[in-house]
Design a protein around this motif. Structure first.
Motif, mmCIF file in Angstrom:
data_model
loop_
_atom_site.group_PDB
_atom_site.id
_atom_site.type_symbol
_atom_site.label_atom_id
_atom_site.label_comp_id
_atom_site.label_asym_id
_atom_site.label_seq_id
_atom_site.Cartn_x
_atom_site.Cartn_y
_atom_site.Cartn_z
ATOM 1 N N ALA A 39 0.752 -1.204 -0.049
ATOM 2 C CA ALA A 39 0.003 -0.007 0.052
ATOM 3 C C ALA A 39 0.857 1.204 0.024
ATOM 4 O O ALA A 39 0.411 2.146 -0.811
ATOM 5 C CB ALA A 39 -0.776 -0.066 1.172
ATOM 6 N N LEU B 108 -5.672 7.247 4.110
ATOM 7 C CA LEU B 108 -6.028 6.057 4.005
ATOM 8 C C LEU B 108 -6.459 5.437 5.481
ATOM 9 O O LEU B 108 -7.586 4.893 5.679
ATOM 10 C CB LEU B 108 -5.480 5.133 3.227
ATOM 11 C CG LEU B 108 -5.888 3.750 2.926
ATOM 12 C CD1 LEU B 108 -7.261 3.526 2.203
ATOM 13 C CD2 LEU B 108 -4.841 2.868 2.301
ATOM 14 N N ALA B 109 -5.555 5.641 6.074
ATOM 15 C CA ALA B 109 -5.511 5.111 7.648
ATOM 16 C C ALA B 109 -6.943 5.714 8.350
ATOM 17 O O ALA B 109 -7.678 5.054 9.089
ATOM 18 C CB ALA B 109 -4.217 5.320 8.250
ATOM 19 N N LYS B 110 -6.904 7.161 7.926
ATOM 20 C CA LYS B 110 -7.998 7.843 8.907
ATOM 21 C C LYS B 110 -9.281 7.375 8.370
ATOM 22 O O LYS B 110 -10.213 7.102 9.097
ATOM 23 C CB LYS B 110 -7.720 9.252 8.513
ATOM 24 C CG LYS B 110 -8.789 10.101 9.245
ATOM 25 C CD LYS B 110 -8.340 11.557 8.868
ATOM 26 C CE LYS B 110 -9.281 12.532 9.703
ATOM 27 N NZ LYS B 110 -8.842 13.915 9.243
ATOM 28 N N ILE B 111 -9.256 7.165 7.090
ATOM 29 C CA ILE B 111 -10.686 6.657 6.570
ATOM 30 C C ILE B 111 -11.006 5.151 6.822
ATOM 31 O O ILE B 111 -12.365 4.735 7.341
ATOM 32 C CB ILE B 111 -10.640 6.632 4.707
ATOM 33 C CG1 ILE B 111 -10.701 8.151 4.594
ATOM 34 C CG2 ILE B 111 -12.004 5.911 4.346
ATOM 35 C CD1 ILE B 111 -10.511 8.325 2.964
ATOM 36 N N LEU B 112 -9.988 4.361 6.818
ATOM 37 C CA LEU B 112 -10.180 2.946 7.350
ATOM 38 C C LEU B 112 -10.597 2.752 8.969
ATOM 39 O O LEU B 112 -11.324 2.161 9.326
ATOM 40 C CB LEU B 112 -8.928 2.066 7.260
ATOM 41 C CG LEU B 112 -8.603 1.692 5.848
ATOM 42 C CD1 LEU B 112 -7.299 1.058 5.680
ATOM 43 C CD2 LEU B 112 -10.071 0.798 5.239
ATOM 44 N N GLY B 113 -10.034 3.831 9.668
ATOM 45 C CA GLY B 113 -10.338 3.717 10.982
ATOM 46 C C GLY B 113 -11.709 4.298 11.243
ATOM 47 O O GLY B 113 -12.572 3.763 12.190
ATOM 48 N N ARG B 114 -12.287 5.254 10.553
ATOM 49 C CA ARG B 114 -13.663 5.720 10.900
ATOM 50 C C ARG B 114 -14.666 4.773 10.201
ATOM 51 O O ARG B 114 -15.446 4.429 11.011
ATOM 52 C CB ARG B 114 -13.609 7.024 9.895
ATOM 53 C CG ARG B 114 -12.915 8.156 10.550
ATOM 54 C CD ARG B 114 -13.422 9.549 9.690
ATOM 55 N NE ARG B 114 -13.056 10.569 10.402
ATOM 56 C CZ ARG B 114 -12.725 11.863 9.582
ATOM 57 N NH1 ARG B 114 -13.198 12.032 8.603
ATOM 58 N NH2 ARG B 114 -12.287 12.790 10.204
ATOM 59 N N THR B 115 -14.342 3.938 9.131
ATOM 60 C CA THR B 115 -15.145 3.062 8.603
ATOM 61 C C THR B 115 -15.187 1.661 9.747
ATOM 62 O O THR B 115 -16.353 1.350 10.017
ATOM 63 C CB THR B 115 -14.759 2.457 7.320
ATOM 64 O OG1 THR B 115 -14.665 3.552 6.460
ATOM 65 C CG2 THR B 115 -15.524 1.330 6.701
ATOM 66 N N LEU B 116 -14.013 1.425 9.927
ATOM 67 C CA LEU B 116 -14.314 0.242 11.124
ATOM 68 C C LEU B 116 -14.904 0.549 12.296
ATOM 69 O O LEU B 116 -15.923 -0.021 12.767
ATOM 70 C CB LEU B 116 -12.701 0.011 11.501
ATOM 71 C CG LEU B 116 -12.067 -0.908 10.275
ATOM 72 C CD1 LEU B 116 -10.587 -1.169 10.833
ATOM 73 C CD2 LEU B 116 -12.796 -2.116 10.199
#
Length: 84
Positions: A16, A28-36
């Protein structure tokens, strides 16, 4: 974590980083954290709603108009007796 070993996660992170670059990785990490986080919250809500619904139901559920087995008579059973 989902059957992945730590080495697999490191390889995925390295790929990645190469594909997205160092500038987009934090986004990307911020988006993934919010989504999770949203997924976990939704799962908690669904679980609590199911628990509440199960607690509200009576212990014996039956179809409307159903008769308990001990209350049945020969008329209810549909068995015809010989009238001799």
């Amino acid at each position: 974590m989902f059957g992945f070993e730590f080495s697999h996660i490191l390889v995925l992170a390295a790929i990645a980083l190469i594909v997205l670059g160092p500038k987009q990785m934090p986004q990307l990490a911020k988006i993934l954290g919010r989504t999770l986080g949203e997924l976990r919250k939704a799962m908690r809500d669904v679980t609590s709603q199911i628990t509440v619904n199960l607690e509200d139901q009576p212990s014996e559920t039956k179809a409307p108009g159903a008769v308990k087995p001990q209350e049945r008579t020969t008329q209810d059973s549909g068995v015809k007796k010989d009238q001799t």
